[in-house]
Write an enzyme that holds these catalytic residues in place. Sequence first.
Site, PDB file in Angstrom:
ATOM      1  N   GLY A  25     -75.245 -17.058 -31.220  1.00 38.34           N
ATOM      2  CA  GLY A  25     -75.618 -16.479 -32.506  1.00 38.34           C
ATOM      3  C   GLY A  25     -76.596 -17.392 -33.216  1.00 38.34           C
ATOM      4  N   GLU A  26     -76.250 -17.754 -34.422  1.00 42.10           N
ATOM      5  CA  GLU A  26     -77.116 -18.641 -35.210  1.00 42.10           C
ATOM      6  C   GLU A  26     -76.479 -20.005 -35.422  1.00 42.10           C
ATOM      7  OE1 GLU A  26     -75.792 -16.986 -39.541  1.00 42.10           O
ATOM      8  OE2 GLU A  26     -77.331 -15.890 -38.458  1.00 42.10           O
TER       9      GLU A  26
END
Length: 80
Positions: A25-26
């Site tokens: 993800g981030e």
Amino acid sequence: AVLREIAQRLRRDTREADLACRLGGEEFVVIMPDTQPETATAIGERLRESVAGGPFRMPDGPSIKVTLGVGISTRQAGGT
């Protein structure tokens, strides 16, 4: 494009002994062996400023502002 730029800034602004990785993800992690908490905090702040300090230019032209949250975790020698 944003994730690639963050990765470039992490590589640029960490030390040779550090390992910067994307968890998914981030989320990113930077492993800093043999680093005191005060030094890790200073490096984390430098990384935060690096990301927040300049615009991220998107492939289609516009620029966006990106921020970064930083947390520090330590492990004592001999710990498991």
